[in-house]
Design a protein around this motif. Structure first.
Motif, mmCIF file in Angstrom:
data_model
loop_
_atom_site.group_PDB
_atom_site.id
_atom_site.type_symbol
_atom_site.label_atom_id
_atom_site.label_comp_id
_atom_site.label_asym_id
_atom_site.label_seq_id
_atom_site.Cartn_x
_atom_site.Cartn_y
_atom_site.Cartn_z
ATOM 1 N N VAL A 1 -13.861 -53.323 -8.219
ATOM 2 C CA VAL A 1 -13.905 -51.872 -8.054
ATOM 3 C C VAL A 1 -13.400 -51.262 -9.358
ATOM 4 C CG1 VAL A 1 -13.000 -49.893 -6.797
ATOM 5 C CG2 VAL A 1 -13.550 -52.008 -5.568
ATOM 6 N N LEU A 2 -14.229 -50.472 -10.024
ATOM 7 C CA LEU A 2 -13.871 -49.929 -11.337
ATOM 8 C C LEU A 2 -13.086 -48.632 -11.256
ATOM 9 C CD1 LEU A 2 -17.144 -50.622 -13.353
ATOM 10 C CD2 LEU A 2 -15.130 -52.068 -13.054
ATOM 11 N N THR A 3 -13.270 -47.886 -10.191
ATOM 12 C CA THR A 3 -12.531 -46.640 -9.993
ATOM 13 C C THR A 3 -12.612 -46.261 -8.530
ATOM 14 O OG1 THR A 3 -12.222 -44.382 -10.812
ATOM 15 C CG2 THR A 3 -14.487 -45.089 -10.457
ATOM 16 N N GLY A 4 -11.804 -45.283 -8.118
ATOM 17 C CA GLY A 4 -11.804 -44.852 -6.734
ATOM 18 C C GLY A 4 -12.965 -43.929 -6.412
ATOM 19 N N ASP A 5 -12.972 -43.439 -5.190
ATOM 20 C CA ASP A 5 -14.056 -42.576 -4.729
ATOM 21 C C ASP A 5 -13.885 -41.124 -5.146
ATOM 22 O OD1 ASP A 5 -15.311 -44.707 -3.475
ATOM 23 O OD2 ASP A 5 -14.246 -44.389 -1.583
ATOM 24 N N GLU A 6 -12.717 -40.770 -5.671
ATOM 25 C CA GLU A 6 -12.479 -39.388 -6.066
ATOM 26 C C GLU A 6 -12.977 -39.145 -7.495
ATOM 27 O OE1 GLU A 6 -11.357 -36.846 -4.200
ATOM 28 O OE2 GLU A 6 -11.504 -38.299 -2.551
ATOM 29 N N PRO A 7 -13.670 -38.043 -7.715
ATOM 30 C CA PRO A 7 -14.145 -37.721 -9.069
ATOM 31 C C PRO A 7 -12.985 -37.559 -10.048
ATOM 32 C CG PRO A 7 -15.211 -36.338 -7.424
ATOM 33 C CD PRO A 7 -14.096 -37.044 -6.728
ATOM 34 N N LEU A 8 -13.243 -37.872 -11.307
ATOM 35 C CA LEU A 8 -12.233 -37.752 -12.359
ATOM 36 C C LEU A 8 -12.342 -36.371 -13.000
ATOM 37 C CD1 LEU A 8 -12.771 -41.294 -13.928
ATOM 38 C CD2 LEU A 8 -10.984 -40.611 -12.335
ATOM 39 N N TYR A 9 -11.772 -35.374 -12.334
ATOM 40 C CA TYR A 9 -11.846 -34.017 -12.858
ATOM 41 C C TYR A 9 -10.862 -33.783 -14.005
ATOM 42 C CZ TYR A 9 -14.528 -32.872 -8.650
ATOM 43 O OH TYR A 9 -15.458 -32.825 -7.651
ATOM 44 N N LEU A 10 -9.702 -34.399 -13.948
ATOM 45 C CA LEU A 10 -8.632 -34.295 -14.943
ATOM 46 C C LEU A 10 -7.929 -32.934 -14.939
ATOM 47 C CD1 LEU A 10 -10.010 -36.191 -18.090
ATOM 48 C CD2 LEU A 10 -8.825 -37.072 -16.076
ATOM 49 N N ARG A 11 -8.522 -31.955 -14.319
ATOM 50 C CA ARG A 11 -7.855 -30.656 -14.191
ATOM 51 C C ARG A 11 -8.294 -30.017 -12.887
ATOM 52 N NH1 ARG A 11 -11.935 -28.397 -18.043
ATOM 53 N NH2 ARG A 11 -10.536 -28.615 -19.821
ATOM 54 N N SER A 12 -7.563 -29.003 -12.455
ATOM 55 C CA SER A 12 -7.899 -28.313 -11.220
ATOM 56 C C SER A 12 -9.179 -27.515 -11.406
ATOM 57 C CB SER A 12 -6.764 -27.373 -10.803
ATOM 58 O OG SER A 12 -5.572 -28.094 -10.581
ATOM 59 N N PRO A 13 -9.978 -27.328 -10.339
ATOM 60 C CA PRO A 13 -11.198 -26.528 -10.448
ATOM 61 C C PRO A 13 -10.874 -25.077 -10.768
ATOM 62 C CG PRO A 13 -10.710 -27.024 -8.155
ATOM 63 C CD PRO A 13 -9.781 -27.857 -8.984
ATOM 64 N N ASP A 14 -11.854 -24.383 -11.375
ATOM 65 C CA ASP A 14 -11.658 -22.983 -11.737
ATOM 66 C C ASP A 14 -11.452 -22.102 -10.509
ATOM 67 O OD1 ASP A 14 -11.927 -23.479 -14.449
ATOM 68 O OD2 ASP A 14 -14.095 -23.265 -14.396
ATOM 69 N N VAL A 15 -12.168 -22.424 -9.425
ATOM 70 C CA VAL A 15 -12.087 -21.617 -8.213
ATOM 71 C C VAL A 15 -11.135 -22.291 -7.235
ATOM 72 C CG1 VAL A 15 -13.366 -20.634 -6.285
ATOM 73 C CG2 VAL A 15 -14.433 -20.798 -8.542
ATOM 74 N N THR A 16 -10.169 -21.570 -6.753
ATOM 75 C CA THR A 16 -9.198 -22.108 -5.803
ATOM 76 C C THR A 16 -9.146 -21.220 -4.579
ATOM 77 O OG1 THR A 16 -7.401 -20.883 -6.855
ATOM 78 C CG2 THR A 16 -7.787 -23.140 -7.616
ATOM 79 N N LEU A 17 -8.633 -21.771 -3.496
ATOM 80 C CA LEU A 17 -8.494 -20.998 -2.273
ATOM 81 C C LEU A 17 -7.441 -19.917 -2.470
ATOM 82 C CD1 LEU A 17 -8.566 -23.851 0.392
ATOM 83 C CD2 LEU A 17 -10.382 -22.218 -0.125
ATOM 84 N N PRO A 18 -7.667 -18.729 -1.931
ATOM 85 C CA PRO A 18 -6.669 -17.677 -2.080
ATOM 86 C C PRO A 18 -5.411 -17.998 -1.302
ATOM 87 C CG PRO A 18 -8.385 -17.026 -0.540
ATOM 88 C CD PRO A 18 -8.847 -18.317 -1.155
ATOM 89 N N GLY A 19 -4.303 -17.400 -1.726
ATOM 90 C CA GLY A 19 -3.050 -17.597 -1.033
ATOM 91 C C GLY A 19 -3.031 -16.856 0.292
ATOM 92 N N ALA A 20 -1.995 -17.052 1.045
ATOM 93 C CA ALA A 20 -1.867 -16.384 2.339
ATOM 94 C C ALA A 20 -1.768 -14.876 2.127
ATOM 95 C CB ALA A 20 -0.623 -16.891 3.060
ATOM 96 N N PRO A 21 -2.382 -14.086 3.002
ATOM 97 C CA PRO A 21 -2.314 -12.631 2.840
ATOM 98 C C PRO A 21 -0.896 -12.127 3.019
ATOM 99 C CG PRO A 21 -3.252 -13.226 4.976
ATOM 100 C CD PRO A 21 -3.136 -14.489 4.185
ATOM 101 N N LYS A 22 -0.615 -11.041 2.324
ATOM 102 C CA LYS A 22 0.721 -10.444 2.430
ATOM 103 C C LYS A 22 0.914 -9.835 3.808
ATOM 104 C CE LYS A 22 1.125 -9.287 -2.484
ATOM 105 N NZ LYS A 22 1.324 -8.179 -3.457
ATOM 106 N N ARG A 23 2.112 -9.970 4.304
ATOM 107 C CA ARG A 23 2.424 -9.366 5.587
ATOM 108 C C ARG A 23 2.632 -7.851 5.403
ATOM 109 N NH1 ARG A 23 7.014 -12.270 8.872
ATOM 110 N NH2 ARG A 23 6.235 -10.692 10.350
ATOM 111 N N VAL A 24 2.117 -7.104 6.337
ATOM 112 C CA VAL A 24 2.264 -5.664 6.290
ATOM 113 C C VAL A 24 3.227 -5.234 7.391
ATOM 114 C CG1 VAL A 24 1.082 -3.425 6.509
ATOM 115 C CG2 VAL A 24 -0.062 -5.359 5.391
ATOM 116 N N THR A 25 4.265 -4.542 7.014
ATOM 117 C CA THR A 25 5.249 -4.098 8.000
ATOM 118 C C THR A 25 5.250 -2.584 8.089
ATOM 119 O OG1 THR A 25 6.973 -4.119 6.316
ATOM 120 C CG2 THR A 25 6.695 -6.118 7.605
ATOM 121 N N ALA A 26 5.627 -2.112 9.242
ATOM 122 C CA ALA A 26 5.674 -0.655 9.457
ATOM 123 C C ALA A 26 6.807 -0.044 8.654
ATOM 124 C CB ALA A 26 5.862 -0.387 10.941
#
Length: 226
Positions: A201-226
């Motif tokens: 086996v020459l490498t694992g099943d995960e791609p060798l990106y070497l860096r995080s992708p440009d597009v990431t999931l947004p963070g949790a929305p801010k809580r809104v209080t009265a």
């Protein structure tokens, strides 16, 4: 027969037989048009090699011109382009019940350099395969010689370096620079074939990106209080 697919730089497809004889190659140098060309390149390479690629073809008793494995180039490479080739290789193999062999893309370039040196009777020495990683960075992998299975000996994992720093890094590692503008899919397939023959086996099943992708999931929305 082995189908090799790589989209870590441009798009490259090749078919080789078990002895490493290249039956066909198809490439596109466009670094951004992978999705548009990958299907046509695969179809063209298979047709040129007269390969049977019917869905449901038996793997245990293949015809002389039937595919037996699919080799996927795992990078390093940009996120979007790289995943298109890997997804294409996996989908193609899944539909035909073929195993997928993961191979670092730089291994194909290294194998080409080492085989060329061997044919010339030269010692390739220690060298680094270098590819453009964009964002003013290079991806590089250091190699030295072939092992007993005929595969390149990689010195450490692939890494990223700023463009202005790379030459100094390679001097420190005692490696000459070998820039690659494309990945030879035929040599990728050959590396995969040799890995299969050696049960490696020459490498694992995960791609060798070497860096995080440009597009990431947004963070949790801010809580809104009265």
């Amino acid at each position: 027969m082995i189908l090799g697919i790589d989209t870590s730089l441009g798009t490259a497809v090749a078919v080789v037989d078990a002895d490493g004889v290249v039956r066909s190659e198809a490439t596109s140098a466009n670094p951004l048009g992978h999705a548009e060309v990958i299907g046509d390149l695969i179809a063209g390479a298979l047709a040129a090699a007269s390969v049977t690629a019917a869905i449901g073809a038996p793997v245990d008793a293949p015809a002389p011109t039937a595919l037996t494995h699919v080799v996927a180039g795992m990078g390093p490479g940009p996120f979007t382009g790289l995943r298109i080739g890997i997804a294409a290789a996996r989908a193609f193999a899944l539909a035909r019940d073929l195993p997928v062999i993961a191979v670092p893309s730089h291994d194909a370039v290294a194998l080409s350099i080492l085989l060329r040196a061997a044919i010339a009777g030269d010692d390739a020495g220690r060298f680094a395969v270098v590819t453009d990683a964009r964002r003013r960075e290079f991806a590089y992998s250091v190699y030295e010689g072939l092992d007993d299975d005929g595969l390149p000996v990689r010195i450490g994992d692939a890494a990223l370096a700023p463009r202005d720093d790379l030459d100094a890094i390679l001097v420190e590692r005692g490696a000459r620079r070998e820039d690659a503008a494309s990945i030879p899919a035929a040599l990728l397939a050959l590396a995969g074939s040799r890995a299969v023959a050696a049960s490696r086996v020459l490498t694992g099943d995960e791609p060798l990106y070497l860096r995080s992708p440009d597009v990431t999931l947004p963070g949790a929305p801010k809580r809104v209080t009265a």
